[in-house]
Design an enzyme around this catalytic site. Structure first.
Site, mmCIF file in Angstrom:
data_model
loop_
_atom_site.group_PDB
_atom_site.id
_atom_site.type_symbol
_atom_site.label_atom_id
_atom_site.label_comp_id
_atom_site.label_asym_id
_atom_site.label_seq_id
_atom_site.Cartn_x
_atom_site.Cartn_y
_atom_site.Cartn_z
ATOM 1 C CG ASP A 202 -1.937 1.053 1.266
ATOM 2 O OD1 ASP A 202 -2.758 1.052 0.344
ATOM 3 O OD2 ASP A 202 -1.952 1.884 2.197
ATOM 4 C CD GLU A 265 -1.964 2.319 -3.690
ATOM 5 O OE1 GLU A 265 -3.013 2.897 -3.947
ATOM 6 O OE2 GLU A 265 -1.400 2.422 -2.583
#
Ligand code: NOJ
Length: 541
Positions: A202, A265
């Site tokens: 993330d 990401e």
């Protein structure tokens, strides 16, 4: 599960958003029991792997991206034993499992943050996060904005402030502190030892902050999560050079195991910059958000594909391709418009409503085009049904912190997170057996239910199955793309990959070459026919 050190180079990876995939206990919130019961459907779809958005213990202030315990499952979703059962069944079906790692921030309820609050100013506990004194008693240490709106700093009782690039419930870790590294290496090993095949990492581009946490030199309001903002060269928290050292650490842990993969990401542009993230000793993959943000226009698509293959190829990495996820407007809805709100802002009832037929047509074509590209593709749950965004969700149901932090000005991402429909005539369209649903499902989801599409020629579900079957049969993921330049202009694109010719038509009609029609978005098309606009055909020459 067969060992294969290169599976991630060509895999089709299906994102499960646990809150909204399937609800086994009927409380209105998806869970692991629900996933277990529905796994066979993913086998039938033909995906190679699943990626789970977070299911860890969490107060759910940002739908689980606020983690209070990185090595346990939130009771909302089940138990570690439930996870083990999912993992075992997925592996027995030949499906790999990757999970989310959230290393930029924890929940404010995480014991490490709670300890930091208690320990006080200047303590080693506070060094795990970013605590600072303000510029003066009432002014935060710098001008950084939160991605979700408002300020990125919150003041605590003793007068210090802590940094949160996202919600105030998500304090940022201090990655200059080796104890943070050690902690996360432990988390990686915990799950690798349990058998997971990889991690999606993330906000992988924000872990390291510029020394001294200097002010942003641009208008903070302009920055947000918008990838174009990454063009600012000296941005103090997106894509700092020091992050590559952190990545190498993650990679070395992954390398202690066989055939595990890491996907970043990272909203960084341009692609040449993003390619640095997937050098041989860094991440295996990075989401290609440049591709996601490209509209359905022949020249733009050709360019982004060429750039991706060139830039990623230069460092020996495959490209990934992706059109939808839990942070963006579902692509069949996005593609119903010429222009949509900025990433993360969402569409609400006050926004002009989409042209559903256009969105379906273009969205299906975009998928059929993407799945023939060499490399790895990501799918977001429900897109195999052609599921549109919920664009009329009432304010009272919204949960995205963006909505609250901007007083409803940006409606946020709930519209793409609504529980998906399985059976048209069951309560909550088969999401569970009680009819409860944490976000209400719009009535049009009945038409998109899996049961309404199964075995129906030309349905989006059958289209996805066929595309994935042919993709596997011809090993397109490991193939090589060659443009058929004679057929490429402003209204048509064509490329060859592993003996399959892929033709996409953007306007007017185009005749097909002789051959066998392997898959197409245009129901009832024959090889003698013409390809209409916004349609794609795969042909064996
Ligand atoms: C990116 C995640 O995909 C998004 O859902 C989340 O809100 C932010 N990171 C913060 O963790």
């Amino acid at each position: 599960m067969q060992k294969d050190a290169n599976w991630w180079r060509h895999a089709v990876i299906y994102q499960i958003y646990p809150r909204s995939f399937a609800d086994g206990n009927g409380d209105g919130m998806g869970d692991l029991k629900g996933v277990l019961e529905r796994l066979e459907s993913l086998k039938q779809l033909g995906v190679d792997a699943i990626w789970f958005s977070p299911f860890y213990k969490s107060p759910q202030k940002d739908a689980g991206y606020d983690v209070a315990d990185y090595t346990d499952i939130d009771p909302l979703f089940g138990t570690l034993a439930d996870f083990d059962a999912v993992l075992e069944k997925a592996h027995s079906l030949g499906i790999r499992v990757i999970i989310d790692l959230v290393p930029n921030h924890s929940s404010d309820q995480h014991p490490l943050f709670q300890a930091a609050l208690k320990a006080g100013k200047g303590s080693p506990e506070r060094e795990m996060y970013h605590f600072r004194d303000g510029k003066d008693a009432n002014t935060p240490p710098n001008n950084w904005p939160s991605v979700f709106g408002g300020n990125a700093w919150t003041q605590i009782e003793d007068g210090q402030w802590y940094l949160h690039i996202f919600d105030s419930s998500q304090p940022d870790f201090n990655w200059d502190n080796p104890k943070v590294t050690e902690f996360f290496h432990g988390v990686l090993r915990f799950w690798f030892d349990r058998g997971v095949d990889g991690f999606r990492v993330d906000v992988a581009h924000s872990l390291v902050k510029a020394k001294g946490l200097p002010d942003l030199k641009v208008d903070p309001e302009e920055v947000g999560f918008d990838p174009s903002a990454q063009d600012y060269k000296d941005h103090p928290y997106w894509g700092q050079e020091g992050v590559h050292e952190v990545i190498r650490g993650f990679r070395s842990v992954a390398n202690e195991y066989e055939d595990r993969a890491l996907c970043a990401e990272a909203w960084v542009l341009p692609l040449s910059n993003m390619a640095k993230w997937v050098r041989p000793d860094e991440y295996h993959q990075s989401f290609n958000f440049g591709y996601l943000s490209t509209s359905w226009k022949a020249a733009d698509l050709k360019k982004v594909i060429d750039d991706s293959l060139l830039e990623f190829g230069a460092v020996g990495a495959p490209s990934t391709w992706v059109l939808s996820n839990h942070d963006v407007i579902r692509h069949v809805t996005r593609m119903a418009y010429d222009e949509v709100p900025k990433q993360g802002d969402g569409i609400g009832p006050d926004y002009p409503q989409p042209d559903e037929a256009r969105g379906q047509r273009v969205g299906r074509a975009a998928t059929a085009f993407m799945l023939a590209l060499p490399g790895s593709s990501y799918l977001y749950q429900g897109e195999e049904l052609g599921l549109p965004e919920h664009t009329t969700l009432e304010a009272k149901f919204r949960e995205d912190p963006t909505f609250f932090r901007t007083n409803g000005e940006r409606v946020g991402r709930d519209g793409c997170r609504v529980p998906i429909p399985w059976e048209a005539d069951k309560p909550a369209f088969g999401f569970n057996s009680t009819g409860k649903s944490w976000l209400p499902q719009p009535e049009n989801y009945r038409r998109y239910a899996r049961s309404a599409q199964e075995g129906i020629a030309g349905s989006t579900l059958e289209l996805y199955r066929q595309l994935l079957k042919v993709r596997k049969q011809f090993n397109l993921g490991m193939g090589k793309l060659t443009w058929v330049e004679d057929l490429c202009d402003e209204s048509t694109l064509a490329f060859d990959n592993s003996g399959v010719r892929v033709i996409a038509n953007f306007a007017g009609t185009v005749a097909l070459p002789a051959g066998e029609l392997l898959a197409t978005t245009q129901h009832d098309l024959t090889i003698e026919g013409v390809l209409e606009h916004d349609q794609v055909a795969w042909i064996r020459l």
